[in-house]
Design a protein around this motif. Sequence first.
Motif, PDB file in Angstrom:
ATOM      1  N   LEU A   1       0.838  -1.198   0.000  1.00  0.00           N
ATOM      2  CA  LEU A   1       0.000   0.000   0.000  1.00  0.00           C
ATOM      3  C   LEU A   1       0.876   1.252   0.000  1.00  0.00           C
ATOM      4  N   ALA A   2       1.811   1.316   0.919  1.00  0.00           N
ATOM      5  CA  ALA A   2       2.672   2.501   1.037  1.00  0.00           C
ATOM      6  C   ALA A   2       3.505   2.722  -0.220  1.00  0.00           C
ATOM      7  N   LEU A   3       4.131   1.661  -0.712  1.00  0.00           N
ATOM      8  CA  LEU A   3       5.017   1.819  -1.869  1.00  0.00           C
ATOM      9  C   LEU A   3       4.254   2.051  -3.168  1.00  0.00           C
ATOM     10  N   MET A   4       3.076   1.450  -3.292  1.00  0.00           N
ATOM     11  CA  MET A   4       2.314   1.658  -4.523  1.00  0.00           C
ATOM     12  C   MET A   4       1.795   3.088  -4.604  1.00  0.00           C
ATOM     13  N   VAL A   5       1.284   3.613  -3.508  1.00  0.00           N
ATOM     14  CA  VAL A   5       0.808   5.007  -3.512  1.00  0.00           C
ATOM     15  C   VAL A   5       1.981   5.951  -3.754  1.00  0.00           C
TER      16      VAL A   5
ATOM     17  N   GLY B   1       6.441  18.919 -18.041  1.00  0.00           N
ATOM     18  CA  GLY B   1       5.630  20.084 -17.729  1.00  0.00           C
ATOM     19  C   GLY B   1       4.140  19.797 -17.748  1.00  0.00           C
ATOM     20  N   LYS B   2       3.768  18.539 -17.884  1.00  0.00           N
ATOM     21  CA  LYS B   2       2.359  18.147 -17.890  1.00  0.00           C
ATOM     22  C   LYS B   2       2.255  16.638 -17.673  1.00  0.00           C
ATOM     23  N   LEU B   3       1.056  16.205 -17.343  1.00  0.00           N
ATOM     24  CA  LEU B   3       0.753  14.772 -17.280  1.00  0.00           C
ATOM     25  C   LEU B   3       0.049  14.393 -18.570  1.00  0.00           C
ATOM     26  N   PHE B   4       0.276  13.185 -19.026  1.00  0.00           N
ATOM     27  CA  PHE B   4      -0.380  12.698 -20.226  1.00  0.00           C
ATOM     28  C   PHE B   4      -1.592  11.880 -19.805  1.00  0.00           C
ATOM     29  N   VAL B   5      -2.777  12.407 -20.046  1.00  0.00           N
ATOM     30  CA  VAL B   5      -3.997  11.696 -19.675  1.00  0.00           C
ATOM     31  C   VAL B   5      -4.213  10.608 -20.727  1.00  0.00           C
ATOM     32  N   ALA B   6      -3.919   9.403 -20.322  1.00  0.00           N
ATOM     33  CA  ALA B   6      -3.985   8.247 -21.214  1.00  0.00           C
ATOM     34  C   ALA B   6      -4.411   7.042 -20.372  1.00  0.00           C
ATOM     35  N   PRO B   7      -4.730   5.929 -21.013  1.00  0.00           N
ATOM     36  CA  PRO B   7      -5.146   4.742 -20.250  1.00  0.00           C
ATOM     37  C   PRO B   7      -4.152   4.331 -19.163  1.00  0.00           C
ATOM     38  N   TYR B   8      -2.864   4.494 -19.417  1.00  0.00           N
ATOM     39  CA  TYR B   8      -1.854   4.118 -18.429  1.00  0.00           C
ATOM     40  C   TYR B   8      -2.033   4.919 -17.135  1.00  0.00           C
ATOM     41  N   LEU B   9      -2.179   6.227 -17.252  1.00  0.00           N
ATOM     42  CA  LEU B   9      -2.368   7.083 -16.075  1.00  0.00           C
ATOM     43  C   LEU B   9      -3.679   6.763 -15.372  1.00  0.00           C
ATOM     44  N   LEU B  10      -4.746   6.629 -16.134  1.00  0.00           N
ATOM     45  CA  LEU B  10      -6.056   6.366 -15.531  1.00  0.00           C
ATOM     46  C   LEU B  10      -6.089   5.014 -14.820  1.00  0.00           C
TER      47      LEU B  10
ATOM     48  N   GLY C   1      -3.476   3.515 -13.537  1.00  0.00           N
ATOM     49  CA  GLY C   1      -2.644   3.686 -12.348  1.00  0.00           C
ATOM     50  C   GLY C   1      -3.381   4.378 -11.215  1.00  0.00           C
ATOM     51  N   LEU C   2      -4.156   5.401 -11.550  1.00  0.00           N
ATOM     52  CA  LEU C   2      -4.962   6.077 -10.527  1.00  0.00           C
ATOM     53  C   LEU C   2      -6.034   5.133  -9.979  1.00  0.00           C
ATOM     54  N   GLY C   3      -6.625   4.345 -10.863  1.00  0.00           N
ATOM     55  CA  GLY C   3      -7.614   3.355 -10.421  1.00  0.00           C
ATOM     56  C   GLY C   3      -6.996   2.323  -9.501  1.00  0.00           C
TER      57      GLY C   3
ATOM     58  N   THR D   1      -8.310  -8.214  -9.276  1.00  0.00           N
ATOM     59  CA  THR D   1      -8.500  -7.171 -10.296  1.00  0.00           C
ATOM     60  C   THR D   1      -7.252  -6.296 -10.343  1.00  0.00           C
ATOM     61  N   LEU D   2      -6.768  -5.928  -9.175  1.00  0.00           N
ATOM     62  CA  LEU D   2      -5.558  -5.122  -9.060  1.00  0.00           C
ATOM     63  C   LEU D   2      -4.364  -5.825  -9.690  1.00  0.00           C
ATOM     64  N   LEU D   3      -4.233  -7.101  -9.448  1.00  0.00           N
ATOM     65  CA  LEU D   3      -3.128  -7.869 -10.014  1.00  0.00           C
ATOM     66  C   LEU D   3      -3.216  -7.900 -11.545  1.00  0.00           C
ATOM     67  N   GLY D   4      -4.416  -8.053 -12.080  1.00  0.00           N
ATOM     68  CA  GLY D   4      -4.595  -8.025 -13.530  1.00  0.00           C
ATOM     69  C   GLY D   4      -4.231  -6.674 -14.123  1.00  0.00           C
ATOM     70  N   LEU D   5      -4.686  -5.599 -13.472  1.00  0.00           N
ATOM     71  CA  LEU D   5      -4.327  -4.256 -13.932  1.00  0.00           C
ATOM     72  C   LEU D   5      -2.824  -4.023 -13.819  1.00  0.00           C
ATOM     73  N   PHE D   6      -2.239  -4.544 -12.770  1.00  0.00           N
ATOM     74  CA  PHE D   6      -0.801  -4.397 -12.554  1.00  0.00           C
ATOM     75  C   PHE D   6      -0.016  -5.069 -13.688  1.00  0.00           C
ATOM     76  N   ALA D   7      -0.436  -6.254 -14.087  1.00  0.00           N
ATOM     77  CA  ALA D   7       0.236  -6.957 -15.192  1.00  0.00           C
ATOM     78  C   ALA D   7       0.098  -6.146 -16.481  1.00  0.00           C
ATOM     79  N   TRP D   8      -1.094  -5.601 -16.732  1.00  0.00           N
ATOM     80  CA  TRP D   8      -1.298  -4.771 -17.920  1.00  0.00           C
ATOM     81  C   TRP D   8      -0.420  -3.523 -17.853  1.00  0.00           C
TER      82      TRP D   8
END
Length: 156
Positions: free
Chosen positions: A69-73, A88-97, A99-101, A133-140
């Motif tokens: 939890l601590a290291l992932m956040v 100078g900006k964040l790229f709003v893309a599936p990878y970022l979204l 990761g936030l999820g 679900t988290l593990l699946g997203l993590f692999a992706w």
Amino acid sequence: MSLELSTSVKYWLNFFHPVLMWALLVFSIYAAYLGLQVQRTRNAQGEEKKELIKGRYNVRHYQIGSILLALMVTGAIGGMAVTYINNGKLFVAPYLLAGLGMTSLIAFSAALSPYMQKGANWARATHILINFTLLGLFAWQAVTGVQIVQRILTQA
């Protein structure tokens, strides 16, 4: 006052997040193994249960979950910070979204711990569902993250 990092430091910062996240992916797989052993211990009977209890899987799973939890956040925030520092900006893309999820999911998963400790089976089932679900997203994320690293390496 403005703090400007050298080009070399900015470049090498790009690799801190991916290395940390790959290590956390492996760590997450180990946490899943421990969680499955906790379930196995819970369902065991007699001598088998006594033997499994000696493994202290529940304690190890809880401790590793806390570290995850601590290291992932921290890693998620750090990855966004490095992206912002370098671009100078964040790229709003599936990878970022995604990761936030994932950051939200691990927080929800950890928040279920007090309920699981009191024996709430709904919390246990939800915790397991969230974490797989988290593990699946993590692999992706690992696969798509490698693509991002490759782009950074070809731009250098």
